[in-house]
Design a protein around this motif. Structure first.
Motif, short mmCIF file in Angstrom:
data_model
loop_
_atom_site.label_atom_id
_atom_site.label_comp_id
_atom_site.label_asym_id
_atom_site.label_seq_id
_atom_site.Cartn_x
_atom_site.Cartn_y
_atom_site.Cartn_z
N ALA A 38 80.12 34.92 10.21
CA ALA A 38 80.14 35.33 8.80
C ALA A 38 78.85 34.96 8.07
N ARG B 19 74.58 35.41 15.48
CA ARG B 19 75.86 36.14 15.31
C ARG B 19 76.33 36.70 16.67
N GLU C 33 88.99 39.93 10.96
CA GLU C 33 88.28 40.44 9.76
C GLU C 33 86.76 40.39 9.97
N HIS C 34 86.28 39.26 10.56
CA HIS C 34 84.85 39.10 10.80
C HIS C 34 84.34 40.11 11.83
N ILE D 14 85.60 43.07 12.47
CA ILE D 14 85.55 44.41 11.84
C ILE D 14 84.30 44.52 10.98
N HIS D 15 83.95 43.42 10.30
CA HIS D 15 82.74 43.41 9.46
C HIS D 15 81.48 43.60 10.32
N GLN E 198 81.00 47.15 11.15
CA GLN E 198 80.51 47.94 10.01
C GLN E 198 79.03 47.71 9.73
N THR E 199 78.56 46.44 9.92
CA THR E 199 77.20 46.11 9.46
C THR E 199 76.16 46.09 10.57
N ASN F 136 89.05 51.71 9.48
CA ASN F 136 88.78 51.02 10.75
C ASN F 136 88.89 51.98 11.94
#
Length: 931
Positions: free
Chosen positions: A9, A17, A41-42, A44-45, A48-49, A102
């Protein structure tokens, strides 16, 4: 895990990471719950990024797959925790798909070509579909191009991704008709069939199995896709799947599985539950492409595994069911034995053989039922093998009828049941065969008289055999007697039958016997309902009274209801194929359940009807019969009238053809008569010529006068043309002189630029004028040549007239002399004309030569003109260069002046220079004027 999640995160460096996600991946299998709760949650982030880094995306997808998927190794799965594991996977899936973005994000990642992104993406999506299929299907369906993007996986060159893509599409298409249609119209059939062919058809590995399962998903219960499959000619591509060799021993387990699925796929297309039209068209396509023939080859081949043989029999059954062409072909198939036996006989031998596997016997029964379904011709052939006139006396060959009778009265209850049901299907909806079967006689033992088949069936019933045998025989009797009054009369004629039935129904027996009681009640009800009252002791009314006394109406109706309430009855009513878990459950036939539904209510009503109602019914029946008789009589009359009409039409056709022939002959004769008349008239004219000899002589002179006038006209025209020629020659001479002048002037020019330009322009003008005049001359010459050709034509006409005049004047010597003189004169004139024409053509040639020479001079002038233009261009270029040099010098001078001024050297002003320049210019102008 918490530390790793914090690193994912908060770390700004991508490498940190990535290492953290890799560590989470390694922990995700063992600590699935913890990683799922804390890291999802992390992860999935990250998806996305960090799209730019394929490695971290791959680790994140693998971690999510380990958390969501239940595909753990068997050692890790304990029996008590299996349910908990399943719940865990579905819970994490629910969390993941809560945000529809998602799943959409996952679809875009699957599009990536990078192996480390695409493969884990496919696996994760497959796992999501396994856990929460309908919800994920709905998300994919509404996302733009969602299904189409997944279809691209089948075209991936990497086999791992392609094979996992097939598994993904299997999950995607489960129980969703909309997605099935989209996948089919995205060319799935073509791609899947190509993969099956590439992998080696039935000899292929598990990939072929997966493709076949996906094809089943797409086609099963989906009429639109089935129609698309048939219309796309994909049925023809199934034929090579079933090409088996002579040596069928040692099949691998995978090949057996593949072939089993291939046969099931054929059955999906011709299933009795499909719409009849679609099934029929598929059956026809399978016959025309040779697929049915290929299946029959497997059926008769040796060494084929038992389960494949059973499934092949079931497949052939449904391919021929209700299709006359296919049924006829199946009837003609022979087993490769010596002597060859029909395939039906060989299959029936298996059915009545108690040593054969139960499922195989069921399959053969189903095949026989399908062969007879809506096939009156086939039914007739089977029943005919039982009739006395057609039985083979030598006993060399066993017929279908003999096998059925043997099975019907064997000691094996299963054979009894199968033979009874098979024989019932041979009588289904065929009243004439029901009557013919009454003629069948059986020899029971030596010395005893033969017994009818109907009598033998009732004898076995009364002997108290096994429940399965009695149920089979009762079903056969119910089918036989229904809608056949003569069979009912034969049945009632035996005095033991009715007491046996009433005794069976009246007793209070156990659960097993209740089924027999119900069937006995149905048989007795049929005997009442289809009774024509021909036997005095067993009229409808008497039988009803007997039921009332011995059984009671309510009790009778209750026993009749035992049939439809039975569990095995409701199972059999579901589908035509006889499928039973064990031989003991083999009690009801599908077609018989239809008969029970049809008759149960009717018999109940018939039992409760009073004698008066029966009488009314009989009266109504009689009136109906009378009406039917009247209708049949009128039908017969109409048929006879139709035949007479046809005969009359044929006679009319023959008479009209005869009339046409006669008319043709008459027209021929009329034309012949006309020809004879013409010939007669010609003869008359020739005879009249002798008397009118002087008139013809004067006519000859007239003809000669016309010829002379035409010759004079021609001469005048020739004179005119000569004058024109002379004028043209004069004009040409003038042009030649002009050209010579131009040439001389061309040689003189070139002293100065201005004079060259002026001469050039004048030369161009002359040139243009010359070209125009040359064109005029050419057109005039063309006109002349046309006129000359006309004159030649007229000359030829005169010659022809000369020739035609000869036979007319050939009668007398005087006319011959005059004609010869005229001929001489004409020939001379013609010679003169020819010479004149020749002269004209020569002049024409000379004119052409003049024209050619003038055109060459024009070409020379054009070349010179080009040269002059080039010289002018060069002089212009030189002037431009000089101007540029002058400009440069001016700039340099001005620069030097400025430098001199800076140094303090006195320099003349520009105005003085300009005035000096003007003075110079004036002097130059004076000199030019003096010049």
């Amino acid at each position: 895990i918490q530390k790793l999640c914090d690193r994912v995160a908060s770390s700004t460096l991508l490498d940190d990471r990535r290492d953290a996600v890799r560590a989470l991946k390694s922990l995700s299998k063992k600590y699935r719950l913890e990683v799922g709760i804390q890291a999802m949650e992390h992860l999935i982030h990250v998806l996305q990024t960090d799209r730019s880094d394929s490695e971290i995306i791959g680790y994140a997808l693998d971690t999510l797959y380990n958390v969501i998927s239940n595909d753990l190794e068997e050692e890790e799965q304990e029996e008590n925790s299996a349910k908990q594991v399943d719940d865990l996977g579905s819970q994490f899936t629910e969390i993941f798909i809560k945000q529809q973005e998602n799943v959409t994000l996952l679809l875009t990642l699957v599009e990536e070509f990078d192996f480390h992104v695409r493969w884990p993406g496919v696996k994760l999506l497959t796992s999501l579909l396994k856990q929460q299929g309908p919800q994920v299907q709905q998300i994919i369906l509404v996302s733009p191009m969602g299904v189409s993007r997944l279809m691209d996986l089948l075209a991936d060159s990497r086999e791992v991704i392609r094979n996992d893509g097939v598994l993904l599409l299997q999950q995607l298409t489960k129980s969703n008709a909309a997605i099935q249609k989209i996948v089919a119209f995205e060319n799935a059939f073509e791609r899947l069939l190509d993969i099956i062919t590439e992998e080696g058809n039935s000899d292929g590995g598990i990939v072929v199995e997966d493709c076949l399962l996906l094809l089943q998903n797409l086609l099963k219960n989906n009429n639109s896709n089935q129609n698309f499959f048939k219309e796309g000619s994909y049925i023809q591509r199934m034929k090579p799947w079933f090409e088996v060799g002579d040596d069928n021993c040692g099949w691998s387990a995978q090949k057996v599985t593949n072939l089993h699925l291939m046969l099931q796929l054929v059955r999906v297309l011709v299933s009795p539950t499909n719409p009849p039209g679609a099934t029929s068209s598929c059956q026809k396509a399978m016959f025309h492409c040779g697929l049915l023939q290929q299946l029959c080859t497997i059926l008769m081949a040796t060494g084929v595994p038992a389960d494949i043989l059973t499934e092949t029999i079931n497949t052939v059954s449904e391919v021929i069911r209700g299709c006359q062409t296919n049924q006829d072909y199946f009837a003609s198939v022979n087993a490769p034995s010596n002597p060859p036996r029909p395939a039906i006989v060989v299959l029936l031998m298996s059915m009545v053989n108690e040593r054969q596997p139960f499922v195989l016997r069921c399959a053969v029964l189903y095949c026989f039922q399908c062969f007879l379904y809506k096939n009156q011709k086939g039914q007739g052939e089977i029943v005919s093998t039982l009739l006395p006139s057609t039985i083979d006396a030598t006993g060399n060959s066993v017929s279908a009828g003999q096998l059925l009778c043997g099975g019907l009265f064997s000691t094996d209850s299963l054979s009894n049941w199968c033979a009874a049901v098979a024989l019932a299907h041979a009588l289904q909806e065929n009243a004439t065969l029901k009557e013919q079967l009454l003629r069948v006689q059986l020899a029971t033992s030596i010395g005893n008289p033969p017994v009818s088949l109907l009598q033998q069936c009732t004898n076995i019933l009364s002997q108290g055999s096994k429940v399965q045998t009695r149920v089979g025989l009762l079903m056969l009797l119910c089918t036989w007697l229904s809608n056949c009054s003569i069979a009912v009369t034969h049945f009632l004629h035996n005095p033991a039958n009715v007491p046996f039935l009433t005794g069976q129904i009246a007793e209070n027996l156990g659960e097993e016997e209740q089924l027999v009681q119900g069937l006995c009640a149905l048989l007795l009800g049929i005997s009442i309902y289809y009774n024509d009252n021909s036997l005095e002791n067993y009229r409808k009314e008497k039988l009803k009274q007997l039921i009332e006394k011995r059984i009671g109406r309510e009790n009778f109706i209750e026993k009749l209801g035992f049939i439809s309430k039975h569990e095995l009855y409701s199972r059999a009513a579901q589908k035509p194929q006889p499928s039973f878990s064990s031989p003991d459950h083999m009690m009801f036939d599908h077609e018989f359940t239809k008969l029970v539904k049809e008759l149960e209510g009717v018999i109940s009503k018939a039992i409760y009807k009073s004698s008066e109602e029966d009488k009314k019914e009989e009266e109504v029946k009689k009136t109906l019969e009378q009406h039917d008789n009247i209708v049949t009589h009128y039908k017969k009359v109409i048929r006879e009238q139709d035949q007479e009409l046809e005969e009359l039409k044929q006679r009319v056709n023959t008479l009209t053809s005869q009339n046409e022939q006669l008319q043709a002959t008459v027209t021929q004769q009329v034309s012949q008569i006309q020809q004879h008349k013409d010939q007669y008239n010609l003869l008359k004219v020739q005879l009249g010529k002798d008397t009118q000899h002087h008139n013809s002589h004067s006519d000859m002179f007239q003809v000669n006068g016309i010829q002379t006038e035409e010759v004079n006209k021609l001469k005048e025209e020739l004179e005119e043309w000569k004058n024109k020629h002379e004028m043209l020659q004069g004009q040409l001479r003038e042009k030649d002189s002009v050209i010579e002048k131009l040439n001389s002037s061309q040689l003189e020019m070139g002293t100065t630029d201005q004079s060259s330009q002026t001469s050039k322009s004048s030369g161009l003008e002359h040139n243009n004028e010359l070209q125009k005049e040359l064109e005029m001359l050419r057109s005039q010459i063309q006109l002349q040549s046309a006129e000359i050709s006309k004159l030649q034509m007229e000359n030829q006409k005169l010659q022809v007239m000369n020739a035609t005049a000869d036979p007319v004047l050939g009668d007398s010597s005087v006319t011959a002399a005059t004609s010869s003189d005229l001929e001489g004169q004409l020939q001379q004139e013609i010679k003169e004309l020819k010479s004149q024409v020749k002269a004209l053509s020569e002049e024409k040639e000379s004119l052409k030569q003049h024209l050619d020479s003038s055109s060459s001079t024009v070409a020379i002038l054009q070349d010179e003109k080009g040269k002059l233009q080039r010289e002018v261009a060069e002089s212009k270029k030189e002037q431009d260069d000089l101007l540029v040099l002058l400009a440069d010098q001016d700039q340099k001078i001005s620069a030097l002046k400025i430098k001199l001024k800076d140094l303090g050297v006195p320099v003349e002003d520009e105005d003085d220079i300009e005035s000096g320049d003007q003075g110079d210019e004036d002097e130059d102008g004076d000199e030019e004027e003096q010049d």
